[in-house]
Scaffold this motif. Structure first.
Motif, PDB file in Angstrom:
ATOM      1  N   THR A 139       0.849  -1.181   0.000  1.00  8.20           N
ATOM      2  CA  THR A 139       0.000   0.000   0.000  1.00  8.20           C
ATOM      3  C   THR A 139       0.890   1.238   0.000  1.00  8.20           C
ATOM      4  N   MET A 140       0.632   2.155  -0.923  1.00  9.13           N
ATOM      5  CA  MET A 140       1.437   3.369  -1.055  1.00  9.13           C
ATOM      6  C   MET A 140       0.636   4.579  -0.591  1.00  9.13           C
ATOM      7  N   ILE A 141       1.233   5.335   0.338  1.00  7.93           N
ATOM      8  CA  ILE A 141       0.611   6.544   0.876  1.00  7.93           C
ATOM      9  C   ILE A 141       1.558   7.705   0.642  1.00  7.93           C
ATOM     10  N   GLY A 142       1.114   8.723  -0.077  1.00  3.87           N
ATOM     11  CA  GLY A 142       1.943   9.891  -0.366  1.00  3.87           C
ATOM     12  C   GLY A 142       1.381  11.131   0.315  1.00  3.87           C
ATOM     13  N   VAL A 143       2.249  11.910   0.941  1.00  2.00           N
ATOM     14  CA  VAL A 143       1.823  13.106   1.679  1.00  2.00           C
ATOM     15  C   VAL A 143       2.510  14.333   1.095  1.00  2.00           C
ATOM     16  N   THR A 144       1.735  15.353   0.739  1.00  5.86           N
ATOM     17  CA  THR A 144       2.306  16.594   0.232  1.00  5.86           C
ATOM     18  C   THR A 144       1.721  17.777   0.985  1.00  5.86           C
ATOM     19  N   GLY A 145       2.444  18.884   0.979  1.00  2.95           N
ATOM     20  CA  GLY A 145       2.032  20.089   1.688  1.00  2.95           C
ATOM     21  C   GLY A 145       3.244  20.966   1.932  1.00  2.95           C
ATOM     22  N   THR A 146       3.045  22.250   2.115  1.00  4.91           N
ATOM     23  CA  THR A 146       4.169  23.148   2.356  1.00  4.91           C
ATOM     24  C   THR A 146       4.828  22.845   3.693  1.00  4.91           C
ATOM     25  N   LYS A 147       4.030  22.523   4.687  1.00  4.62           N
ATOM     26  CA  LYS A 147       4.586  22.171   5.993  1.00  4.62           C
ATOM     27  C   LYS A 147       3.805  20.987   6.575  1.00  4.62           C
ATOM     28  N   GLY A 148       4.479  20.260   7.455  1.00  3.54           N
ATOM     29  CA  GLY A 148       3.816  19.167   8.157  1.00  3.54           C
ATOM     30  C   GLY A 148       4.008  17.786   7.566  1.00  3.54           C
ATOM     31  N   LYS A 149       4.695  17.705   6.428  1.00  6.62           N
ATOM     32  CA  LYS A 149       4.847  16.388   5.770  1.00  6.62           C
ATOM     33  C   LYS A 149       5.596  15.394   6.652  1.00  6.62           C
ATOM     34  N   THR A 150       6.726  15.821   7.198  1.00  9.16           N
ATOM     35  CA  THR A 150       7.551  14.903   7.985  1.00  9.16           C
ATOM     36  C   THR A 150       6.801  14.389   9.206  1.00  9.16           C
ATOM     37  N   THR A 151       6.147  15.298   9.922  1.00 14.50           N
ATOM     38  CA  THR A 151       5.417  14.895  11.117  1.00 14.50           C
ATOM     39  C   THR A 151       4.269  13.958  10.772  1.00 14.50           C
ATOM     40  N   THR A 152       3.516  14.283   9.729  1.00 14.84           N
ATOM     41  CA  THR A 152       2.376  13.450   9.344  1.00 14.84           C
ATOM     42  C   THR A 152       2.821  12.067   8.900  1.00 14.84           C
TER      43      THR A 152
END
Length: 519
Positions: A139-152
């Motif tokens: 299962t592949m989950i991708g997270v994008t955003g200006t801030k908060g990616k690492t924590t999420t």
């Protein structure tokens, strides 16, 4: 957690055949992954055995495919001869490079040449094909955003792992392949490194992978060929716009939108004004989360709590109470995204709440006690949006003084320097301007830009170019109730100056400064 194969962009190679795929593969089989034209009249050696795909000539070995990437600094075709000398037998290049590749092939007749429309896309698809499409076995989950990616991403991995789902991770703080933690040069690695990392996860029996997907990675096609089961959108700020990154905010948004063009479904922050634009034209099914808006919400939020002795947050999702030892409203948003994603894969909110009770990430709101009173806080905040969030959050705890130490990276959006300077000058009692990763720029010139921003405010400031000395002096001057924020580098353990990486770990700097203060 395994996915079906019928959506695949490229013919699926079952993971049972991984050893064959990751060992040797015929050229004609590998090239099925891309649309191409032979550099000559035809492919002369279709049955040649291929031993790997590379975009770095130094990484080539006998039988390698070398993809010539056109970069902002130099052109990969300049290293094609070196690649061949290291054993490369197939050169892949953009059609615009036909004449140059033709000359090289004339000197090395044992080599094959292939021309493509987009060499970056080709690198990603060829690497995925060679490694046996590892993303399709988990299962592949991708997270994008200006801030908060690492924590999420870190939250998602912790929750899934503690729920019994072995989960790999790729992001700013490094990689976890299911067995060991490895360093990472970029938030999202280059396409070849990425596919090799996913192959290790498959080998180590990971059932899921959660990764940070940066706008630069999407722009440069690093994730091409991966279909994400879930794409997550956190927020969109004004950072990463400039000469070395994105031309304008429209391009920035368009690059991030690419994640949802290759996702089965989306989980998006409905409190962010850009969320509808992010999904426009993608036809991607979505779920929303937020505090003011969204289907999945946090209520009864307390952002000035102490959790297990650290500044933190408390809130409820439905009937479940969450306590997280990390301060700030952004922690609530990150947790909402993480919990919503994990619930889609069978994790209960109660299990998620238990996992987050002792959550922490190196270099993200990491607290240290300073002798004689006060605390130091290390955080990766390296743009105006994230720095303002950090300082505003810490202001809520009413420190005696808020002292902020930071610099800005060279060869990155210049506007960031003025913006961060103004934010720190407005929210800090004292700003200590110092060096970050100047790269090929002069540290003092970067500091001049930051100072211009600070001087738009009434905030006091000092300039100390040596970052180690800046941290030392900030810790020395801290008194009871003071908070010393050391922003910008977070988890990093090097400082890049003129192409050389010097050892520099913020945690070590703080601990050393605290020890010296006791003497």
């Amino acid at each position: 957690m395994a996915k079906s194969n019928n959506y695949a962009m490229i013919t699926y190679i079952d993971s049972k055949n991984c050893q064959k795929v990751c060992g040797l593969m015929r050229a004609v089989e590998l090239l099925q992954a891309v649309r191409y034209e032979p550099a000559g009249e035809k492919i002369r050696f279709p049955d040649r055995e291929i031993s790997g795909v590379s975009i770095d000539s130094r990484d080539c070995r006998e039988g390698s495919v070398f993809v010539c990437i056109r970069g902002s600094v130099c052109n990969g075709s300049r290293y094609a001869k070196e690649a061949v000398r290291h054993g490369a037998k197939v050169l892949v290049a953009a059609k615009e490079e036909q004449e140059l590749i033709g000359k090289i092939l004339g000197q090395f007749p044992e080599c094959e040449g292939v021309l493509v429309e987009d060499e970056r896309e080709a690198a990603a698809l060829l690497a995925a094909r060679y490694e046996g499409e590892p993303s399709r076995s988990m299962t592949m989950i991708g997270v994008t955003g200006t801030k908060g990616k690492t924590t999420t991403v870190s939250m998602i991995r912790k929750i899934l792992s503690e729920a019994g789902i072995r989960t790999g991770m790729i992001g700013t703080t490094g990689q976890f392949d299911g067995k060991e933690h490895l360093p990472s040069e970029h938030t999202t690695p280059d396409a070849v490194t990425l596919q090799r990392s996913l192959a290790r996860m498959r080998k180590n029996a990971c059932r899921a992978c959660v990764m940070e997907v940066s706008s630069q990675a999407l722009k440069l096609q690093r994730t091409k060929g991966i279909c994400f089961d879930t794409g997550v959108f956190l927020n969109l700020g004004d950072d990463h716009i400039g000469r070395f990154e994105h031309a304008d905010k429209e391009e920035y948004l368009a690059c991030k939108r690419k994640l949802f063009l290759q996702s089965r479904e989306a989980v998006v922050n409905a409190d962010d004004p850009a969320w509808k634009q992010m999904l426009a034209g993608t036809e991607c099914p979505f779920q929303t989360f937020g505090i003011r808006n969204g289907d999945f919400r946090a209520v009864k939020i307390r952002t000035e709590s102490f959790v297990q002795g650290h500044p933190g947050v408390e809130f409820d999702i439905g009937k479940v109470h969450f306590q997280i030892p990390a301060p700030g409203i952004f922690t609530v948003y990150n947790a909402l995204a993480a919990v919503r994603v994990c619930m889609q894969y069978g994790v209960t909110p109660e299990t998620a709440a238990g996992s987050l009770l002792d959550f922490q990430v190196k270099g993200r709101m990491q607290f240290f006690s300073i002798p004689g009173g006060g605390e130091a806080v290390i955080d990766y905040a390296h743009n105006a949006m994230s720095l303002e969030s950090v300082l505003t959050t810490l202001r809520a705890y009413r420190p005696a003084r808020l002292i902020t130490v930071f610099g800005c990276g060279g060869q990155r959006a210049k506007e960031r320097r003025f913006q961060m300077g103004e934010v720190s000058g407005r929210l800090s009692d004292l700003t200590v301007i110092t060096s970050d990763n100047p790269r090929w720029e002069a540290p003092e010139a970067i500091m001049d830009d930051i100072e211009t921003g600070v001087r738009k405010t009434d905030g006091k400031y000092l300039r100390i170019t040596d970052r180690k000395e800046a941290v030392k002096q900030a810790v020395e001057m801290a008194g009871p109730g003071d908070l010393v924020v050391i922003a910008g580098k977070g988890h990093e353990n090097t400082q890049e100056i003129q192409g050389v990486f010097y050892r520099m770990d913020e945690q070590e700097l703080v601990e050393e400064a605290c020890t010296q203060k006791l003497l």
